[in-house]
Scaffold this motif. Structure first.
Motif, PDB file in Angstrom:
ATOM      1  N   PHE A 390      46.680  32.242  42.673  1.00  0.00           N
ATOM      2  CA  PHE A 390      46.327  31.564  41.415  1.00  0.00           C
ATOM      3  C   PHE A 390      47.557  30.851  40.823  1.00  0.00           C
ATOM      4  O   PHE A 390      47.506  29.687  40.439  1.00  0.00           O
ATOM      5  N   MET A 391      48.691  31.567  40.784  1.00  0.00           N
ATOM      6  CA  MET A 391      49.903  31.000  40.194  1.00  0.00           C
ATOM      7  C   MET A 391      50.439  29.845  41.035  1.00  0.00           C
ATOM      8  O   MET A 391      50.991  28.880  40.522  1.00  0.00           O
ATOM      9  N   GLU A 392      50.277  29.966  42.354  1.00  0.00           N
ATOM     10  CA  GLU A 392      50.687  28.901  43.282  1.00  0.00           C
ATOM     11  C   GLU A 392      49.959  27.597  42.918  1.00  0.00           C
ATOM     12  O   GLU A 392      50.553  26.520  42.876  1.00  0.00           O
ATOM     13  N   LEU A 393      48.661  27.725  42.622  1.00  0.00           N
ATOM     14  CA  LEU A 393      47.872  26.535  42.300  1.00  0.00           C
ATOM     15  C   LEU A 393      48.336  25.912  40.985  1.00  0.00           C
ATOM     16  O   LEU A 393      48.485  24.696  40.880  1.00  0.00           O
ATOM     17  N   LEU A 394      48.597  26.778  39.994  1.00  0.00           N
ATOM     18  CA  LEU A 394      49.099  26.260  38.707  1.00  0.00           C
ATOM     19  C   LEU A 394      50.403  25.506  38.911  1.00  0.00           C
ATOM     20  O   LEU A 394      50.593  24.411  38.386  1.00  0.00           O
ATOM     21  N   TYR A 447      42.751  36.640  49.037  1.00  0.00           N
ATOM     22  CA  TYR A 447      43.509  35.484  48.537  1.00  0.00           C
ATOM     23  C   TYR A 447      42.598  34.499  47.792  1.00  0.00           C
ATOM     24  O   TYR A 447      42.764  34.274  46.603  1.00  0.00           O
ATOM     25  N   GLU A 448      41.645  33.923  48.521  1.00  0.00           N
ATOM     26  CA  GLU A 448      40.895  32.810  47.935  1.00  0.00           C
ATOM     27  C   GLU A 448      39.788  33.279  46.992  1.00  0.00           C
ATOM     28  O   GLU A 448      39.593  32.711  45.936  1.00  0.00           O
ATOM     29  N   LYS A 449      39.054  34.336  47.391  1.00  0.00           N
ATOM     30  CA  LYS A 449      38.043  34.822  46.437  1.00  0.00           C
ATOM     31  C   LYS A 449      38.750  35.422  45.228  1.00  0.00           C
ATOM     32  O   LYS A 449      38.358  35.182  44.085  1.00  0.00           O
ATOM     33  N   GLY A 450      39.792  36.198  45.495  1.00  0.00           N
ATOM     34  CA  GLY A 450      40.545  36.805  44.389  1.00  0.00           C
ATOM     35  C   GLY A 450      41.019  35.750  43.402  1.00  0.00           C
ATOM     36  O   GLY A 450      40.826  35.871  42.189  1.00  0.00           O
ATOM     37  N   ALA A 451      41.634  34.684  43.924  1.00  0.00           N
ATOM     38  CA  ALA A 451      42.145  33.635  43.043  1.00  0.00           C
ATOM     39  C   ALA A 451      41.003  32.908  42.326  1.00  0.00           C
ATOM     40  O   ALA A 451      41.127  32.530  41.159  1.00  0.00           O
ATOM     41  N   SER A 452      39.870  32.730  43.006  1.00  0.00           N
ATOM     42  CA  SER A 452      38.727  32.050  42.375  1.00  0.00           C
ATOM     43  C   SER A 452      38.182  32.863  41.220  1.00  0.00           C
ATOM     44  O   SER A 452      37.796  32.317  40.174  1.00  0.00           O
ATOM     45  N   MET A 456      38.006  31.835  37.363  1.00  0.00           N
ATOM     46  CA  MET A 456      36.760  31.922  36.590  1.00  0.00           C
ATOM     47  C   MET A 456      37.038  32.648  35.266  1.00  0.00           C
ATOM     48  O   MET A 456      36.600  32.222  34.194  1.00  0.00           O
ATOM     49  N   LEU A 457      37.815  33.733  35.362  1.00  0.00           N
ATOM     50  CA  LEU A 457      38.144  34.510  34.170  1.00  0.00           C
ATOM     51  C   LEU A 457      39.036  33.702  33.220  1.00  0.00           C
ATOM     52  O   LEU A 457      38.827  33.688  32.006  1.00  0.00           O
ATOM     53  N   GLU A 458      40.019  33.006  33.800  1.00  0.00           N
ATOM     54  CA  GLU A 458      40.939  32.201  32.975  1.00  0.00           C
ATOM     55  C   GLU A 458      40.187  31.132  32.201  1.00  0.00           C
ATOM     56  O   GLU A 458      40.412  30.918  31.012  1.00  0.00           O
ATOM     57  N   ARG A 459      39.257  30.442  32.884  1.00  0.00           N
ATOM     58  CA  ARG A 459      38.499  29.386  32.221  1.00  0.00           C
ATOM     59  C   ARG A 459      37.579  29.974  31.149  1.00  0.00           C
ATOM     60  O   ARG A 459      37.340  29.390  30.115  1.00  0.00           O
ATOM     61  N   TYR A 460      37.042  31.167  31.449  1.00  0.00           N
ATOM     62  CA  TYR A 460      36.113  31.823  30.522  1.00  0.00           C
ATOM     63  C   TYR A 460      36.842  32.259  29.247  1.00  0.00           C
ATOM     64  O   TYR A 460      36.348  32.076  28.137  1.00  0.00           O
TER      65      TYR A 460
END
Ligand SMILES: [Zn+2]
Length: 910
Positions: A390-394, A447-452, A456-460
């Motif tokens: 998640f942080m990598e994407l940010l 990795y990918e489901k976890g980050a997704s 989802m939580l961050e946006r919520y």
């Protein structure tokens, strides 16, 4: 850690997933060197200082024998290691400060593949010589003695030795050849998850943190690197020196690193107080600058985002020629595959650069998330990896917003959807009894489901609330350990919302829902059901109770109906919303950040396709991805998918077209020879207008995404569409490159090579092979290697297969085989090669890469006789794989899905 995704490593519809490190046959009993037994006397700061008494150790269930007893715990290790570059053995000596909480006459710690020569323990001047008992199954050593250690402190002293293995785990050797043809070796480590015990006896569990003071004895002209800064060098005579390193912060054993070899370091680049260096084999300093820039960016970005200083005192990023994973977050000494660190921006595609920034950012995020705060036990691995992803994407999104990183994450999320829609999926977090259970966790679900799910939580919650919860979590557990519930608590405190209750469905049960939206003239109705690709469970090799797909989720949903926005949690009961105007556009999963699929009734879906350009990029991508998933699972006919392709023909998002071209590739593979022409025609009808618009040459001012789109379109037209003009143009570019007249644009070179190879002859093969053998960058080496897997002539395919047993590095061989398995002509040949050379391949490749290699099996669907399926299942019944049993089951279920799809496709395609 970072997983590995070589470009074009597989033509399956998903990015390959990863599993971890191999257990190696015991090395005990091999011829030994004289042990280096000098008593440790440190001229620097290695005096024993006990950790503060507040360093607590949680009580754990040690009844299973897989957990070490908690009566004695380490507080500090002083370790000296001396590798021998002639015999490839190493000797070691360690002093471990231990704290005794309950009196004891034995000490249990982990060790495997080591010979322990001597051990004693000293408490307040009383010395106990130890009996040494190794248990190879539990990977433990029990040191027992006459007398008793009383509660308090003691010092344990051990001498040991072992071999530098070739398995890319524990303490191993990596080899390279310099430009004069001389061979050199690097001695290096890879400890996660449980291989520190292969290098030194230790309390090898993540919550048993301690301070490490390391000394490395190395040839005088070699560079030695460890987690902390080098604080002094002593000449030992005989061509050896001793390098001492400062004390680390308290950290887990799996994060310890030592790297020794004829290596070259860049001059340090200061980021605040932290010196950053890139380290590689000599002659690659021109490939250091981009990585330095990305690392400095990430360090600054995370220091600011977490509002917590970097926990290390220096940061080295080290490229290792042989490396089983993508990269590893050893505190202050991060190790990488060469291709994910060393890069020349002028000679790389934007995808290659993006991947480098991703991985560097991922590993640096781990310095906080993983290294400073660590999971208590391996069941919490997802916390480390999902967050780092998640942080990598940010960070990457911040590094270059033009890459649209959150949209391209749609493709990675698609990979997680692909695995999580299988009955053989698993929850993100599950109980780990044996440490080896954790080995199956290094995959797309972590990795990918976890980050997704985190996205989802961050946006919520909103980004600010989310960030404040995370900072709270890190500050509460710094230098210590935490578990999933601690994260929920911190987020609940920050948001005042019932996070644990919502998240439990997503983390502790497998699968995800498909949200269905239907309408009449006055209202829409929204409901959910579990999504799965295969309705026939017997085809998945399981019965109903064994399906790991959950039943119901708390779905954070946002829906736009016309101009009205609705946000709510969808549970088991359907929800009805009013429709102001019967022609209103309805979009569920606004923004596209939810980890669920959406299906619309015919009316709503038609309206969305007609107004496609009004959607956000990720919403468009999701619509296509969800429709393709429904096509593959036979919920809708393939014609619907072709309608979508027609509707999106003016779109320029490269991610959307990558998804479509992967789908077309699978359709092409599934189509019998007489139906292939129909597929080619559809492919060309949609893609030729795009290539006409883009051209083969990049415009100077064009957006970066268009370069990726051009590559995707060229490859699809030249391989699926067999378009003569595209093939001719690719050959022309290739001839110019062969005659050194001009280089191919790095952004399209992989695509051009794939097209040339698919239509190529022996001379083309020879040129590509030569380029692979003499690459100018690690990325070039990869591109040419993967191009070798695209030839269709059986003799050329056999040549490449043979190379996987020798010339091709063991870190890359599995990807070569996976790619060959997915080829129409090469598939069956490769399957036969695999079965004939099974033992040799298993011996040669790191365990964690075997499931990746086998992922290509799912693509073996072009066999017209259907005779292969039975043979494949029978083969694996009698040939179990060392790790990643779950991944194999998933691959076989995907295979069943593709075969079922093929059957339906052949009945319907015209
Ligand atoms: Zn990681």
């Amino acid at each position: 850690m970072s997983t590995i995704a070589l470009p074009n490593a597989t033509t399956s519809i998903e990015r390959p997933s990863s599993t971890p490190i191999r257990a190696h046959p015991a090395l005990a009993g091999m011829a030994a060197d004289p042990v280096h037994k000098k008593i440790f006397c440190n001229p620097h700061n290695h005096s024993f200082q006990f950790l503060s008494e507040s360093a607590t150790v949680t009580s754990v269930d040690t009844s299973t024998n897989f957990r070490l007893p908690r009566n004695i715990v380490p507080t500090k290790y002083a370790i000296r290691i001396r590798p021998d570059f002639e015999t490839f053995r190493f000797t070691g000596y360690e002093l471990v400060n231990i704290r005794i909480d309950e009196s004891s006459s034995s000490i249990v710690l982990n060790a495997t593949e080591l010979e322990i020569d001597f051990a004693k323990v000293d408490q307040e001047g009383t010395t106990h010589d130890c009996r040494i008992e190794l248990d190879s199954e539990l990977e433990r050593v029990t040191l027992s003695f006459e007398g008793t250690l009383e509660p308090g402190h003691a010092v344990l002293e051990i001498t040991f030795q072992g071999s530098l293995n070739d398995q890319l785990s524990g303490f191993y050797r990596s080899k390279f050849t310099d430009e004069n043809g001389n061979t050199h070796y690097i001695a290096t480590t890879q400890f996660e998850a449980t291989d520190a015990r292969k290098a030194f006896p230790c309390f090898d569990e993540p919550d048993l943190k301690a301070v490490f003071a390391i000394e490395l004895d190395t040839p005088s002209d070699y560079l030695a690197v460890s987690n902390a800064p080098d604080i002094g060098t002593t000449d030992l005579g005989g061509g050896y020196k001793r390098v001492a390193f400062a004390d680390t912060i308290p950290m887990s054993t799996y994060l310890v690193a030592f790297v020794i070899g004829p290596l070259e370091a860049s001059p340090p680049h200061m980021s605040g107080d932290t010196p950053i260096r890139i380290i590689s084999k000599p002659g690659q300093s021109h490939l250091h600058q981009f990585a330095l820039k990305a690392a400095a960016h990430a360090l600054e970005f995370f220091t600011d985002w977490f509002s917590i200083p970097y926990p290390g005192s220096k940061l080295d990023l080290i490229a290792i020629p042989d490396f089983a994973f993508g990269a590893m977050e050893n505190l202050g000494a991060v190790t990488f595959r060469e291709t994910l660190l060393l890069v020349d921006p002028e000679r790389s595609s934007s995808s290659e650069l993006e991947r480098v920034v991703d991985v560097i950012s991922h590993e640096i995020a781990h310095m906080w998330f993983g290294d400073l705060v660590t999971m208590k036990w391996w069941n919490g691995l997802w916390l480390n990896e999902a967050f780092a992803t998640f942080m990598e994407l940010l960070a990457t999104d911040h590094f270059n917003p033009e890459w649209n990183r959150w949209v391209s994450f749609g493709l990675s999320k698609g990979a997680a959807f692909g695995t999580d829609g299988l009955h053989n999926t698993r929850p993100i977090e599950f109980t780990v009894v044996k440490p080896s259970d954790a080995e199956g966790m290094f995959d797309v679900l972590t990795y990918e489901k976890g980050a997704s799910v985190l996205r989802m939580l961050e946006r919520y919650l909103g980004p600010d609330t989310f960030r404040s919860g995370i900072t709270r979590y890190l500050n509460s557990h710094r230098f210590a350990n935490a578990e999933t519930t601690d994260l929920w608590t911190a987020l609940e405190e920050a948001s005042d919302q019932p996070i644990a209750q919502t998240m439990v469905d997503w983390v502790f049960q497998g699968g995800y829902p498909i949200v269905h939206v239907s309408s009449n003239d006055s209202e829409i109705t929204i409901s959910q059901k579990p999504f799965s690709y295969l309705s026939d469970l017997a085809r998945a090799g399981i019965n109903e109770e064994e399906s790991q797909i959950g039943t119901i989720w708390n779905v954070p949903l946002s829906v736009r109906v016309g101009t009205q926005l609705h946000k709510f949690l969808l549970g088991s009961e359907p929800i009805t919303l009013p429709l102001q105007n019967p022609h209103d556009l309805v979009i569920a999963n606004i923004g596209g950040w939810g980890f669920f699929r959406v299906s619309y009734d015919k009316e709503l879906s038609g309206r969305l396709l007609a107004n496609f350009s009004q959607l956000a990029d990720l919403e468009k991508f999701n619509l296509a991805s969800d429709l393709w998933a429904q096509t593959l699972s036979l919920m809708v006919g393939v014609d619907h998918f072709f309608e979508l392709i027609e509707a999106v023909k003016d779109e320029e998002d490269p991610n959307l077209w990558e998804l479509i071209s992967s789908a077309l590739h699978l359709i092409d593979l599934a189509a019998s020879s007489e139906k292939q022409e129909a597929v080619a025609k559809r492919c060309n009808n949609s893609l030729l207008p795009i290539l006409d618009k883009l051209g083969f040459e990049a415009r100077p001012d064009e957006q970066e995404g268009l370069a990726r789109l051009r590559a995707t379109v060229i490859e699809a037209l030249g391989t699926i569409g067999h378009d003569n003009e595209t093939i001719a143009e690719c050959k022309d570019l290739f001839v110019k490159e062969m005659s050194a007249e001009s280089d191919i644009d790095p952004n399209i070179v992989s695509a051009v090579l794939a097209v040339v190879a698919a239509n190529g002859d022996e001379a083309d093969f020879a040129f590509i092979l030569d380029k692979y053998r003499h690459p100018s960058t690690p990325q070039e080496e990869n591109r040419y290697l993967m191009a070798l897997t695209k030839f269709e002539h059986p003799e050329l395919i056999k040549k490449v297969l043979k190379m996987t047993l020798g010339e091709i590095r063991s870190q890359n061989g599995p990807f070569v085989i996976a790619s060959l398995l997915s080829g129409r002509t090469s598939g069956v040949l490769t399957w036969n090669f695999l079965t004939e050379n099974w033992d040799a391949l298993l011996e040669r490749f790191p365990d964690n890469t075997i499931p990746r290699m086998l992922s290509g099996v799912a693509a073996l669907i072009s066999d017209e006789s259907y005779s292969l399926e039975g043979k494949i299942r029978t083969f694996f019944e009698s040939h179990p794989i060392p790790t990643g049993e779950k991944s194999l089951k998933q691959t076989l279920e995907k295979y069943a899905i593709y075969l079922t799809f093929r059957k339906r496709l052949l009945e319907t395609i015209r």
